[in-house]
Design a protein around this motif. Structure first.
Motif: not given
Length: 631
Positions: A142-159
């Motif tokens: 069990v090796n977990i990658y913890e992610v904040h879904a809305s800041s892992w990667k953004l679109r070009e318009d910043g959303t």
């Protein structure tokens, strides 16, 4: 009869699928009609409003039953329209309220629910679910990658990306990095992104920012098809105090405690659930099962368990319990019940507690006074080890106990070793920035630290961005510093983490026996002067790895330790290889043990220990030793 049973079990706290009764449903007795039900036992009046009523122009009166549930059937609503409840609270105040059982809410800042019936899904992750049921997770990697879904990667318009886009980009990244699981900060609907999702309002609704429920189901299914588990943070202790959400729903403490101080969470500006109220227990237990069943989630990380266990955990005034102590008896009993109910329905899911004290056994069974969680975040290990690695190596010999103390309690609980989002915000600096020294030594220290985490007993967790040594702290409203990967040292750090994660999965000795000293043998925890720690991790078939950590920037030639087996040893991890960003062009050569007394061992292994590096060895070929006269 079915509705009578739903109402009865709701009042007893025994309704574990409450969303099948409360909220929005198709009216089976009227074609094209919907039935709405909401619990507001002390309200003076409740009306249904929405796009189909012109909002306040033609509100539809609802009728209260004997347990405080208001109900109405109407053929006016259409799928996709928005609705709310207009609640006349006890005392006469009229407020708009969201549907606590909505599965889909409009985009922030709105809090209206969307008329939307549940979509039945034919899941295609049967092989994964079968393996999960068969093999479990205790004796699995069990090796977990913890992610904040809305800041892992953004679109070009910043959303932010939705789960439709995360499916296309995050899953390949998880595979590339060899993580076994991904864990998301709360995905339930919340009114403010600044809360990271920990101030919830919709306990059955996916946050609109992340797309539709089907998008998330697709994501989970794809993860399972790629042999990646999905975990989600869940917050049953407290909720947002926004007036249009759960707070004082009918004008009285409905979901929160009657006592003002117990109801208010002063530290977080939230309201605490009344965990002793039957209806609240039905609500929360239903929410937990909903996420596990509706989305095939592989486990929940229960947030802020200490806040539910101890009356004095918050910063405000508190009153001792009936026994004169600080234990929140309702919270303690609820958490035991939570794990009992979840495990009754889904014994193969992971229940993880974020808990920062040692006063209550968290992962012990009920009969031993425990809460029945599968894992507990080891916050003590995390605090000790980060403090040590931030320290100048000159002084580490005086604080060597920060590294070794965990071996005294390592199996008191079933632990997850977390380097989480909480450690890279609010001025604490990023993982890379915490490390001592210049840029080269910071990366060397980080490689050493991650190797130590992987080799130490316990499951693993690392927050996004830390895997490639992002220098800046995490910011919830910006994407990760992916531009860092234009730098060679960051790319090498990312590659190292990927290879280390793959190494962890490939070697059973690192995860097969994570719950007893049968899987651990300390070689030397007393070498303070050189700040070197060595220990052995064991599998259940006699295989083992020798793990050696040099905590100072001094290379140690002809470094000698005792080992349990005579033979030819091969170095399988060296954190100072050039390909990882170090200065070593190749591994230590294969090395034969020598006979000789070293502590309790009769064989020794000598090699060059890299500066600020970790060196891991395996037996390549065993040599049978002749019996001595003493034997």
């Amino acid at each position: 009869m079915r509705l009578e049973e739903e109402m009865y079990t709701f009042g007893l706290g025994e309704n574990f699928h409450l969303q099948d009764y409360l909220g929005l449903h198709q009216d089976e007795s009227r074609e094209g009609a919907f039935v709405f039900r909401v619990w507001a036992p002390h309200a003076e009046q409740v009306q249904l409003i929405g796009d189909f009523t012109g909002w306040f122009q033609n509100p539809i009166d609802m009728v209260r039953n004997h347990i405080g549930v208001w109900e109405v059937s109407s053929d006016l609503p259409r799928e996709g329209q928005i609705y709310k409840y207009l609640v006349k609270r006890k005392g006469g105040q009229v407020v708009e309220k969201m549907d606590p059982f909505a599965s889909y809410l409009e985009a922030r800042p709105g809090t209206g629910a969307i008329v939307r019936l549940k979509r039945e899904r034919k899941w295609k992750d049967g092989p994964w679910m079968g393996r999960r049921k068969r093999f479990g997770f205790q004796k699995r990697p069990v090796n977990i990658y913890e992610v904040h879904a809305s800041s892992w990667k953004l679109r070009e318009d910043g959303t932010p990306y939705t789960f439709r886009e995360l499916k296309e980009e995050l899953i390949p990244y998880l595979e590339k990095m060899h993580y076994t699981h991904v864990e998301f900060l709360p995905l339930m609907a919340h009114p403010l992104g600044m809360s990271w999702g920990y101030q919830l309002m919709g306990y059955f609704a996916l946050e609109h920012t992340y797309g539709s429920p089907e998008d998330f189901q697709d994501f989970v299914e794809a993860c399972h098809q790629h042999n990646i588990g999905v975990l989600v943070d869940w917050v049953p202790g407290h909720f947002t105090q926004n007036d249009d959400a759960l707070a004082y729903f009918d004008g009285t403490p409905t979901f929160e405690y009657q006592d003002h101080h117990r109801a208010h969470n002063y530290r977080w500006g939230a309201l605490n659930f009344d965990l002793g109220k039957n209806q609240v227990q039905s609500f929360l237990l239903s929410s937990a099962l909903f996420w596990l069943e509706e989305y095939h989630i592989d486990g929940l990380r229960v947030d802020a368990v200490s806040n539910m266990l101890y009356l004095d955990y918050d910063e405000g005034p508190w009153t001792p319990n009936q026994e004169g102590g600080n234990r929140n008896i309702e919270g303690y009993n609820f958490l035991r019940r939570l794990n009992g109910v979840v495990k009754f329905y889904h014994p193969d899911v992971m229940m993880i507690a974020e808990e920062s004290t040692a006063a209550t056994p968290i992962t012990r069974p009920f009969e031993e006074g425990g809460l029945g969680f599968d894992f507990k975040w080891d916050m003590g290990w995390m605090n000790d080890i980060l403090r040590f690695y931030e320290e100048d190596p000159i002084y580490r010999q005086y604080d060597f106990n920060l590294v070794t103390f965990s071996f005294m309690y390592v199996f008191n609980e079933h632990f997850v070793l977390p380097f989480s989002h909480d450690e890279v915000v609010h001025g604490k600096k990023s993982m890379m920035h915490k490390m001592w020294g210049d840029r080269y030594n910071q990366f060397a220290g980080l490689r050493n630290l991650y190797a130590y985490q992987i080799c130490h007993p316990g499951k693993k967790l690392l927050f996004m961005g830390s895997e490639f040594g992002q220098f800046l702290e995490w910011k919830y409203d910006y994407q990760l510093e992916w531009g860092n990967l234009d730098d060679r040292m960051n790319r090498q750090m990312q590659y190292f983490t990927s290879r280390l994660n793959a190494f962890y999965k490939e070697h059973k000795a690192l995860w097969q026996i994570d719950d007893s000293y049968d899987g651990l043998e300390v070689i030397d925890a007393d070498n303070r002067a050189e700040s070197v720690l060595s220990f052995i991790r064991k599998g259940d078939k006699g295989d083992f790895l020798v793990c050696v950590f040099n905590m100072t920037p001094v290379e140690r030639k002809n470094f000698t330790i005792g080992v349990p087996v005579a033979g030819l040893y091969q170095e399988v991890i060296n954190t100072e290889l050039e390909e990882f960003g170090g200065v070593w062009k190749e591994h230590n050569p294969d090395t034969m043990t020598q006979e000789g007394s070293w502590k309790d061992y009769t064989n020794t292994l000598s090699f060059t220990l890299p500066a600020l590096g970790a060196s891991v060895w395996r037996v390549k070929r065993r040599v049978k030793q002749p019996k001595t006269h003493r034997e």
